[in-house]
Scaffold this motif. Structure first.
Motif, mmCIF file in Angstrom:
data_model
loop_
_atom_site.group_PDB
_atom_site.id
_atom_site.type_symbol
_atom_site.label_atom_id
_atom_site.label_comp_id
_atom_site.label_asym_id
_atom_site.label_seq_id
_atom_site.Cartn_x
_atom_site.Cartn_y
_atom_site.Cartn_z
ATOM 1 N N TYR A 1 -50.416 28.520 42.802
ATOM 2 C CA TYR A 1 -51.439 27.570 42.348
ATOM 3 C C TYR A 1 -52.419 28.210 41.355
ATOM 4 O O TYR A 1 -52.896 27.546 40.440
ATOM 5 C CB TYR A 1 -52.163 26.961 43.564
ATOM 6 N N ARG A 2 -52.727 29.490 41.541
ATOM 7 C CA ARG A 2 -53.634 30.136 40.577
ATOM 8 C C ARG A 2 -52.950 30.263 39.214
ATOM 9 O O ARG A 2 -53.574 30.045 38.184
ATOM 10 C CB ARG A 2 -54.091 31.502 41.077
ATOM 11 N N SER A 3 -51.666 30.586 39.217
ATOM 12 C CA SER A 3 -50.959 30.700 37.936
ATOM 13 C C SER A 3 -50.942 29.356 37.224
ATOM 14 O O SER A 3 -51.147 29.279 36.003
ATOM 15 C CB SER A 3 -49.523 31.192 38.153
ATOM 16 N N ALA B 1 -55.525 27.662 29.904
ATOM 17 C CA ALA B 1 -55.106 28.017 28.544
ATOM 18 C C ALA B 1 -54.881 26.746 27.709
ATOM 19 O O ALA B 1 -55.221 26.711 26.525
ATOM 20 C CB ALA B 1 -53.827 28.853 28.603
ATOM 21 N N LEU B 2 -54.343 25.709 28.335
ATOM 22 C CA LEU B 2 -54.121 24.443 27.610
ATOM 23 C C LEU B 2 -55.456 23.813 27.208
ATOM 24 O O LEU B 2 -55.637 23.381 26.066
ATOM 25 C CB LEU B 2 -53.375 23.447 28.512
ATOM 26 N N VAL C 1 -50.284 36.754 31.001
ATOM 27 C CA VAL C 1 -51.122 37.924 30.666
ATOM 28 C C VAL C 1 -52.363 37.947 31.577
ATOM 29 O O VAL C 1 -52.713 38.988 32.148
ATOM 30 C CB VAL C 1 -51.539 37.887 29.176
ATOM 31 N N ASP C 2 -53.010 36.796 31.756
ATOM 32 C CA ASP C 2 -54.213 36.730 32.612
ATOM 33 C C ASP C 2 -53.882 37.143 34.044
ATOM 34 O O ASP C 2 -54.651 37.867 34.690
ATOM 35 C CB ASP C 2 -54.797 35.310 32.619
ATOM 36 N N ALA C 3 -52.723 36.663 34.541
ATOM 37 C CA ALA C 3 -52.358 36.960 35.938
ATOM 38 C C ALA C 3 -51.938 38.429 36.092
ATOM 39 O O ALA C 3 -52.340 39.093 37.046
ATOM 40 C CB ALA C 3 -51.223 36.038 36.385
ATOM 41 N N MET C 4 -51.163 38.937 35.133
ATOM 42 C CA MET C 4 -50.663 40.320 35.247
ATOM 43 C C MET C 4 -51.779 41.355 35.108
ATOM 44 O O MET C 4 -51.667 42.463 35.627
ATOM 45 C CB MET C 4 -49.602 40.611 34.175
ATOM 46 N N THR C 5 -52.830 40.988 34.366
ATOM 47 C CA THR C 5 -53.926 41.947 34.157
ATOM 48 C C THR C 5 -55.121 41.661 35.068
ATOM 49 O O THR C 5 -56.094 42.417 35.067
ATOM 50 C CB THR C 5 -54.424 41.898 32.697
ATOM 51 N N LYS D 1 -47.090 28.729 24.760
ATOM 52 C CA LYS D 1 -48.293 29.532 24.486
ATOM 53 C C LYS D 1 -49.174 29.630 25.726
ATOM 54 O O LYS D 1 -49.719 30.696 26.046
ATOM 55 C CB LYS D 1 -49.099 28.871 23.364
ATOM 56 N N ALA D 2 -49.317 28.486 26.422
ATOM 57 C CA ALA D 2 -50.176 28.469 27.612
ATOM 58 C C ALA D 2 -49.572 29.340 28.710
ATOM 59 O O ALA D 2 -50.294 30.079 29.398
ATOM 60 C CB ALA D 2 -50.360 27.034 28.102
#
Ligand code: SF4
Ligand code: SF4
Length: 361
Positions: free
Chosen positions: A338-340, A347-348, A180-184, A173-174
């Protein structure tokens, strides 16, 4: 950070401030995490009533940028190459120059007389007459494995120093949320009106150019993958027709990699010096230049592939791609790793109960 936790004015700006609020103390691992969660938009600097010249001198973007620069160097693998981050601009520029020269010399030496400077028809395996397919695969496979090992080693040590077991890095899930956060580029939208970059006027320019660069890179990667399937499973040899899938994907990706890096470079030049980490400029600029040159030489190869310049342009293009590969673990590309990972931890953490040291309050 403690001032921010008391103030909380910026809590809606990005993921960093809610993550701060889940903490009462800020040890090394917390700073490591927060710095790599920050997208360096500068918005909190413009909004901060405690920024310089206030005596508190709160400057979150600059503080985070310095910690990120240390992260890149600290987690570089093998450790002997850490120093490259200090001289990154020079190292990358040399890589971009030396790799094509080496390729040119090698190809000239192994090609049959007249082949390197000869004109070739499309769709007869012309590229492999200049450089044997086996040699091309061997070079890029070795480079690919080396880069993957360097990234995996850095990521593992980074995750361990965040205080997390390896298993949580692969939490489904995380990971999904982080992707999604990184792609957008979710945290670069400044609440919908754009982030404060390159100055305090809201703008979506950085997000747009970053998307062009990122998806351009992905399209080029997809083009190479499809070409590998064509060659190895279907026996169709490059170069391919203009309307074939690898060429169409490569063209779309190449356009992104021409416009995106130039746009990001322009924003960097226009950026308010107050929010810049000048020590990173060499690293940022040369990485963007390498991406741009990869695309430019790819297009030149497409245009000149039936001319007698094909051998030289192929050598330059392959050399620049090899230079990009070699320098990826020691340049700006590592921010994606590192950002990912920081987004996965974010998310965790959102799902975990907040543990505040109640006895000390
Ligand atoms: S950056 Fe400044 S305004 Fe924003 S939360 Fe921190 S102290 Fe407050
Ligand atoms: S610079 Fe931007 S991304 Fe970084 S902490 Fe400030 S608001 Fe968040």
């Amino acid at each position: 950070m403690r001032i921010c936790n008391a103030c909380r004015y910026c809590e809606g700006f990005c993921a960093v401030f809610p993550a701060m609020e889940r903490r009462m103390e800020f040890g090394e691992k917390d700073l490591l995490y927060l710095a790599n969660l920050c997208h360096d938009c500068g918005e909190c600097y413009y909004s901060c009533q405690y920024a310089p010249p206030h005596e508190f001198a709160v400057h979150i973007p600059q503080t985070m940028a310095e910690i990120r620069r240390q992260t890149y160097s600290e987690y570089a693998w093998p450790g002997a190459l850490k120093g490259l981050f200090a001289h990154n601009g020079l190292a990358l520029a040399l890589g971009a120059l030396i790799a094509p020269l080496l390729f040119m010399t090698y190809l000239y030496a192994v090609a049959a007389p007249g082949v390197f400077f000869g004109a070739h028809a499309v769709a007869d395996g012309a590229f492999y007459r200049v450089m044997p397919h086996g040699a091309m695969i061997a070079v890029f496979l070795l480079l690919g494995i080396g880069v993957a090992v360097a990234f995996a080693a850095g990521l593992w040590r980074f995750w361990r120093d965040l205080g997390e077991p390896l298993a949580t890095l692969f939490d489904g899930k995380a990971m999904q949320q982080a992707i999604v956060d990184a792609m957008t580029l979710r945290y670069l939208d400044g609440g919908g009106e754009g982030c404060a970059y390159p100055d305090e006027v809201p703008s979506t320019a950085r997000r747009t150019f970053h998307h062009l660069t990122f998806y351009g890179f992905l399209f080029c990667f997809a083009a190479t993958s499809v070409a590998a399937v064509y060659h190895n499973l279907l026996g169709w040899q490059a170069p391919y027709a203009l309307l074939s899938v690898p060429v169409v994907f490569g063209t779309i990706g190449g356009i992104g990699l021409l416009i995106g890096p130039v746009g990001l470079m322009w924003l960097k030049i226009a950026r308010d010096p107050e929010t810049q980490d000048r020590k990173q400029s060499g690293m940022d600029t040369t990485f963007l230049a390498m991406l741009f040159l990869t695309s430019l030489t790819g297009f030149l190869l497409l245009i000149l592939r039936e001319s007698s310049a094909m051998g030289v342009v192929l050598a330059i293009h392959l050399g620049i791609v090899a230079g990009l590969f070699i320098t990826m673990p020691y340049g700006k590309f590592v921010h994606a790793i590192y950002r990912s990972a920081a987004l996965v931890l974010n998310a965790l953490e959102k799902r975990r109960p907040v543990k505040l040291p109640v006895g000390e309050i």
